[in-house]
Design an enzyme around this catalytic site. Sequence first.
Site, PDB file in Angstrom:
ATOM      1  N   ASP A 138       0.701  -1.448  -0.303  1.00 49.65           N
ATOM      2  CA  ASP A 138      -0.211   0.238   0.290  1.00 49.65           C
ATOM      3  C   ASP A 138       0.566   1.212  -0.331  1.00 49.65           C
ATOM      4  O   ASP A 138       2.323   1.459   0.055  1.00 49.65           O
ATOM      5  CB  ASP A 138      -1.137   0.513   1.510  1.00 49.65           C
ATOM      6  CG  ASP A 138      -1.938   0.959   1.059  1.00 49.65           C
ATOM      7  OD1 ASP A 138      -2.174   1.528  -0.043  1.00 49.65           O
ATOM      8  OD2 ASP A 138      -3.542   0.772   1.095  1.00 49.65           O
ATOM      9  N   TRP A 139       0.349   2.510   0.074  1.00 54.24           N
ATOM     10  CA  TRP A 139       0.619   3.723  -0.439  1.00 54.24           C
ATOM     11  C   TRP A 139       2.031   3.604   1.136  1.00 54.24           C
ATOM     12  O   TRP A 139       1.536   4.022   2.172  1.00 54.24           O
ATOM     13  CB  TRP A 139      -0.123   4.350  -0.529  1.00 54.24           C
ATOM     14  CG  TRP A 139       0.391   5.647  -0.477  1.00 54.24           C
ATOM     15  CD1 TRP A 139       1.444   7.005   0.553  1.00 54.24           C
ATOM     16  CD2 TRP A 139       0.048   7.168  -1.765  1.00 54.24           C
ATOM     17  NE1 TRP A 139       1.533   7.980  -0.461  1.00 54.24           N
ATOM     18  CE2 TRP A 139       0.865   7.930  -1.669  1.00 54.24           C
ATOM     19  CE3 TRP A 139       0.085   6.979  -3.287  1.00 54.24           C
ATOM     20  CZ2 TRP A 139       0.472   9.633  -2.547  1.00 54.24           C
ATOM     21  CZ3 TRP A 139      -0.496   7.841  -4.254  1.00 54.24           C
ATOM     22  CH2 TRP A 139      -0.324   9.032  -3.359  1.00 54.24           C
TER      23      TRP A 139
END
Length: 700
Positions: free
Chosen positions: A243-244
């Site tokens: 994820d980011w």
Amino acid sequence: MLQVSGMFYTDDGVLTGPENTAGYTEEEIRVAGSVLGTVGAGQLKKIQREYMERHPHHIPLIFMADIINGFRTVFPIPLAQGCTFDPKLVEEGAAVAARESAASGLHLTFSPMADLVRDARWGRVMESTGEDAWLNGCFARAMVEGYQGRSGLREKGRIAACVKHFAGYGAPTAGRDYNTVELSERTLRDDYLPAYKEAIDAGAATVMTSFNTLDRIPSSANRRLMRDILRGEMGFEGVLISDWAAIEELCSHGVARDKEEAARLALEAGVDIDMMTNCYCRHLKELVESGAVSSALIDEAVLRILKLKNDLGLFEDPYKDADEREEKVLVLCDEHRKTARRMAAESFVLLKNDGILPLAGERTAFIGPYVANAEIYGAWSMFGTPETTVSIEQGIKNRGCGHAYFAEGCILSADFGRSEETAGKLLQEAVELAQKADKVVLALGEHRLQSGEAASRADITLPDCQMELFRQVCAVNKNVVVVLFSGRPLDIREICGQAAAVLAVWMPGTEGGNAIADVLFGDVNPSGRLSMSFPYSVGQVPIFYGQFRTGRPYIEGTEEKYFSRYLDIPNRPLYPFGYGLSYTTFAIGPVQLSAQQMRRTDRLRVTVTVKNTGTVGGSEVVQMYLADVNGSVARPVRELRGFCKVRLEPGEESEVSFEITEEMLRFHDIHMDYVSEPGVFRVFVGDCSETENGAAFVLE
Ligand code: NOJ
């Protein structure tokens, strides 16, 4: 070379990142293998062309974005999609989103989110299809099949899916986003993993790691979770993306001393793509050169990414379906809007109706901050716009509903809107209008940014200004219908106590206003059923129908003290999972079983009759729940194992059947083996999770 996802735009032929939050150097940007969040056929074709020209390796970029509930044609938020209990329709919606996105140059969407959600404080419940593991699995599969199709990713109009957030992200402690997750191994396996697994079995091309820790290990560094469970046990062979910034966040979690160690831990855990940090591109080379990391790990990750690009057909045609002309024709076309309108209407849940609905052309005052507001597409719909979205007022006008009057009543919320300077005037206007009307439709709700990522709330009531409007309107008119917008179940005790009708419309998307008019006027009979319980109060959360038995089960209404109960609120939610009313009534007959004994190889048939006993046509969602009466570990009080939406005209009766197989009775037993145990099972079939319409059988 490995990939870095980033947000790049062309600027005089140079790939760059105006929001270069990762602090990439120009060289690092040049070696990136994927782009995140940029859309538009023209733009993406240009980026791809320049990239291919500059790079001797001729490996095309892959374009990714968060297409969560539709692209430019916005569908209801996923939690609302769950309320349709109609996976076919949800698949159709995902296919529409894929077609629009593909024409706009995208190759991959970060959807579906298969996280199980049971705590309405968490803002991201809006991105899930709800509190039931099995229902979520059905929808996760439907979405993957809608995006990817069944003939391979090269097919025109298809994009790759990404199942997220692996694993357990939907259970943050205290409902606070990004917080620690504490799940027992059994809860993780029985309740949280099955929906991801269903999406993977449906062929999802990619999986995203979650931000949270699980058993105190951040997912992006969790080798056991990623290598042993995801790849080993669940058989996932595709690309795993972080994820980011989740790889760099291994440092904030305190499990990595620096970005170099973070890169090593993530690679060892099997994460192929580093989203939005430069941990991989800055450190992997030196890690291999120093011998700290085996180059075989890099090869493995690179191969998986190349395979994905190949599966998408990018080596033959790096632009895939990007086409400016087609983009114009497809995006927001009538057919797509029609599907969005149908899905929105099917997702609405009629929570209460004293008989005031449907409206029949009386003098009706439409009052509230959501009457003219067209920002009704949910937190993730970055490509939805008010200009392309139908508000309630517009929907009512489109239908031509005779005596309709409109007023704002109050601002949406003191935090998100204009100042409260005009409050008195708005309120007075609304009360005067309400006084003169036969009926009032009050459109209230949360701001769209009060749910979604980083939007947890400890207080899940409506803002004071809206409650004030509600009370003042109810004081002058008893015929009040509340149309409730939200990204989560809210505490609406007072509203349901006083309003004559309440319709939950969530964040309904582009065609929201038209769909609301359809349902309010009875052109469409509401058939949505709650995919997540509405708590009586925030004090109950996390609350869900499939709770486990305790040693002191409380019987509602009794006064005994030493039972599992609250002193000040009931145990029951205000409205349970599976609940929803219709403009007609249905009678579901007694449960008939094909046998009372079941051998492990049998398929037990469960049959009920369902009859429309009212005066208008409508759809009932017939739901089948199973309860394992005794187990080597405590079992849930019941679990959804079948549902069927049937459309019936007045007086019409139909038979609905479900099949029970031994596989449906399995769980992780006392030894952590995934098995079923012989004994008595109860079967309930009815119109919500609290139905008592049941029968029993014995598994041999
Ligand atoms: C962070 C979110 O958690 C995730 O769901 C999303 O896909 C990525 N950002 C990319 O925008």
